[in-house]
Each structure stands twice: as C-alpha cells, then as structure tokens.
Design a protein around this motif. Sequence first.
Motif, PDB file in Angstrom:
ATOM      1  N   PHE A 169      41.081  30.753  12.524  1.00 15.93           N
ATOM      2  CA  PHE A 169      39.667  30.656  12.864  1.00 15.93           C
ATOM      3  C   PHE A 169      39.228  32.064  13.210  1.00 15.93           C
ATOM      4  O   PHE A 169      39.593  32.574  14.271  1.00 15.93           O
ATOM      5  CB  PHE A 169      39.437  29.713  14.051  1.00 15.93           C
TER       6      PHE A 169
ATOM      7  N   LEU B  39      41.653  34.546  14.938  1.00 17.13           N
ATOM      8  CA  LEU B  39      42.732  33.803  15.599  1.00 17.13           C
ATOM      9  C   LEU B  39      43.578  33.051  14.578  1.00 17.13           C
ATOM     10  O   LEU B  39      43.091  32.146  13.899  1.00 17.13           O
ATOM     11  CB  LEU B  39      42.109  32.814  16.602  1.00 17.13           C
TER      12      LEU B  39
ATOM     13  N   VAL C 284      45.910  30.349  13.990  1.00 16.59           N
ATOM     14  CA  VAL C 284      46.266  29.163  14.780  1.00 16.59           C
ATOM     15  C   VAL C 284      47.553  28.515  14.255  1.00 16.59           C
ATOM     16  O   VAL C 284      48.395  28.068  15.026  1.00 16.59           O
ATOM     17  CB  VAL C 284      45.101  28.156  14.763  1.00 16.59           C
TER      18      VAL C 284
ATOM     19  N   ALA D 126      52.277  23.104  24.178  1.00 14.61           N
ATOM     20  CA  ALA D 126      51.257  23.536  25.129  1.00 14.61           C
ATOM     21  C   ALA D 126      49.875  23.478  24.497  1.00 14.61           C
ATOM     22  O   ALA D 126      49.740  23.489  23.269  1.00 14.61           O
ATOM     23  CB  ALA D 126      51.574  24.957  25.598  1.00 14.61           C
ATOM     24  N   SER D 127      48.872  23.436  25.346  1.00 18.95           N
ATOM     25  CA  SER D 127      47.483  23.509  24.900  1.00 18.95           C
ATOM     26  C   SER D 127      47.281  24.794  24.099  1.00 18.95           C
ATOM     27  O   SER D 127      47.750  25.851  24.502  1.00 18.95           O
ATOM     28  CB  SER D 127      46.585  23.479  26.138  1.00 18.95           C
ATOM     29  N   GLY D 128      46.624  24.676  22.958  1.00 19.20           N
ATOM     30  CA  GLY D 128      46.375  25.845  22.127  1.00 19.20           C
ATOM     31  C   GLY D 128      47.472  26.160  21.126  1.00 19.20           C
ATOM     32  O   GLY D 128      47.345  27.106  20.349  1.00 19.20           O
ATOM     33  N   SER D 129      48.526  25.342  21.096  1.00 24.05           N
ATOM     34  CA  SER D 129      49.637  25.645  20.186  1.00 24.05           C
ATOM     35  C   SER D 129      49.349  25.224  18.749  1.00 24.05           C
ATOM     36  O   SER D 129      50.130  25.527  17.847  1.00 24.05           O
ATOM     37  CB  SER D 129      50.935  25.000  20.694  1.00 24.05           C
ATOM     38  N   GLY D 130      48.230  24.514  18.530  1.00 24.00           N
ATOM     39  CA  GLY D 130      47.835  24.187  17.164  1.00 24.00           C
ATOM     40  C   GLY D 130      48.038  22.738  16.760  1.00 24.00           C
ATOM     41  O   GLY D 130      47.878  22.389  15.583  1.00 24.00           O
ATOM     42  N   LYS D 131      48.333  21.867  17.727  1.00 23.67           N
ATOM     43  CA  LYS D 131      48.638  20.468  17.412  1.00 23.67           C
ATOM     44  C   LYS D 131      47.438  19.756  16.780  1.00 23.67           C
ATOM     45  O   LYS D 131      47.579  19.104  15.749  1.00 23.67           O
ATOM     46  CB  LYS D 131      49.069  19.714  18.686  1.00 23.67           C
ATOM     47  N   SER D 132      46.276  19.896  17.418  1.00 22.29           N
ATOM     48  CA  SER D 132      45.088  19.194  16.889  1.00 22.29           C
ATOM     49  C   SER D 132      44.707  19.734  15.518  1.00 22.29           C
ATOM     50  O   SER D 132      44.334  18.968  14.623  1.00 22.29           O
ATOM     51  CB  SER D 132      43.897  19.343  17.836  1.00 22.29           C
ATOM     52  N   THR D 133      44.795  21.025  15.359  1.00 22.26           N
ATOM     53  CA  THR D 133      44.456  21.626  14.071  1.00 22.26           C
ATOM     54  C   THR D 133      45.378  21.083  12.979  1.00 22.26           C
ATOM     55  O   THR D 133      44.925  20.736  11.878  1.00 22.26           O
ATOM     56  CB  THR D 133      44.555  23.159  14.151  1.00 22.26           C
TER      57      THR D 133
END
Length: 254
Positions: free
Chosen positions: A26, A29, A31, A50-57
């Motif tokens: 993005f 960044l 991701v 962890a939060s921000g590690s790219g799971k949702s993406t």
Amino acid sequence: MITDPAAQQKAVTTSRISLSGVHKRFGDLEVLKGVDIDVEPGEVVVLIGASGSGKSTLLRIMCDLERADSGEVWVGGVPLHDRKRAPEIFGHVGMVFQQFNLFPHKTALGNVTLALLKVRKLSRAEAEERGRAALKRVGLADKADSYPAQLSGGQQQRVAIARALAMDPAIMFFDEPTSALDPELVGEVTGVMRSLAEDGMTMVVVTHEMRFAKDTADRVVFMDGGVVLEQGSPEQVFGNPAEQRTQQFLHRVL
Ligand code: ADP
Ligand code: MG
C-alpha cells in the motif's frame, strides 16, 4: 460478474487454496513480502500474528476483495491473479468479519435472503427456505423475524455466518469474528464455527481465540512482518514453537 447459475456451478471445482510468492504493498508500505500458503479441501487453517502483520490483507486477497501485486493466487480452482478469470470465484466464498454489517431495517431472515434474491435470483419461496435452513444451522431458527437490534452480538454474528452459508460457499473465511463480542458471547460463535469445521468446511480463520485454534485448527500459521514465519499443527506451534518471534507472540497472547 457471472450471473448464470450454471456457469457459476462450473467455475469452482475444489475448495483448495494455493498461494505462492504473494506480494502486496500500500503505497510505500510493503504489507505482504512473498507469502506461500496452501490449504487442502476440508482443512481448517488458523492465521495468527501481531496486529499489522498482514493477516487481513492476506484473507482479503484470498476472497478477491484485494488484489495481489504479484504472485499466484489459486482459490477453488480459480486463478485470482488472472483478472479475466477472477470473477468466477464470486459467490463461492463466504466471508465473516469482525463487524457483522447486518442491515438494521431487515430481519434476520431478510438479511440472510438478500443475496439469494438479488444475486442468485431465487424465488422468494426458495430463498426463504434456504435462509431458514441457514439460520437453523447456526441455531437461530426461532430468530428469523427478529431485527438486529433485538439480537445479542453473538446472535448477530451467527446471522452473518448464516448469510454466508446460505450462498452454499466452498470455502469460508473469518477475520476476527469474535473480536467485537463480549467474552461471554464468544463461545456461541466459535461453537458454530467448530461445527462447520466438523462438517468438513474448508476454512481460513484469523483469530486471537487460542482455545478455538487448539481445539479446531488442523494447522496454525504464524505471520510476522508480511511473511509466514512458521506453521504446523496446534500442538507444534503452541507447544513447541521453532521461532523466537512465535514464542514472543504466544507469550503475549496466551
Ligand atoms: P493485520 O490484519 O495482521 O492486523 P493488515 O493486513 O490489516 O494486518 O494490515 C497490514 C498493514 O497494512 C498495516 O500496517 C495496515 O495499516 C496496512 N494496510 C492495510 N490495508 C491498507 C489499505 N487499504 N491502505 C493502506 N494501508 C493498509
Ligand atoms: Mg486484521
């Protein structure tokens, strides 16, 4: 978009998922930095990290809600990296998010039947039959006529699961489905998810519910900084993590 039901039926031939070398950025960044992941039909994979590690993406790429910059993404036999063919997956994967996103002015049944009527073009009678079956599947047969505001958070999330199931998906994706719930309501949602798993549904689940992961996952995948750092059975990953980053993460959440 494929709207012809026969063509839709043909499109998906398996519930296998296979990603290789998936990159996503993005702006500046980066991701996802080269993700390889395979999910077998009937497998339940829990993604942690962890939060921000790219799971949702990663999940959004597997649902075709987001497009990878490079790499191969096969879902249900459809190459999502081939933009011409990607729409074949439409309607074959179910998604459940942290936010239930139910229409407040529609009943539980109204929410569950909406896509059956508008996308699948079923008759109202057919849609309601399937909708009621889906509500029954999540233990809410008696709530068909209730509005979201009349339901608990756990019940609303179960309606959201029923809405996805009513489309008869080959694969179900869950992104932190219990994170918005009061702790005492988590169990009713993970219980429904466990029963789907037991029925052989192919599932990819992002969750912080380590109990669910231990009980239900065939495989746990730990993501760190946009890559899959480690994966294995729940016993392996929770009991004997190979990587220090995994140990540190588990220390914080367990
Ligand atoms: P996770 O689900 O593991 O918390 P995400 O996949 O949501 O991670 O996000 C990974 C990183 O990508 C985060 O730094 C997030 O802020 C960023 N990100 C996610 N989606 C977007 C977007 N649409 N635009 C810009 N940055 C995004
Ligand atoms: Mg997320």
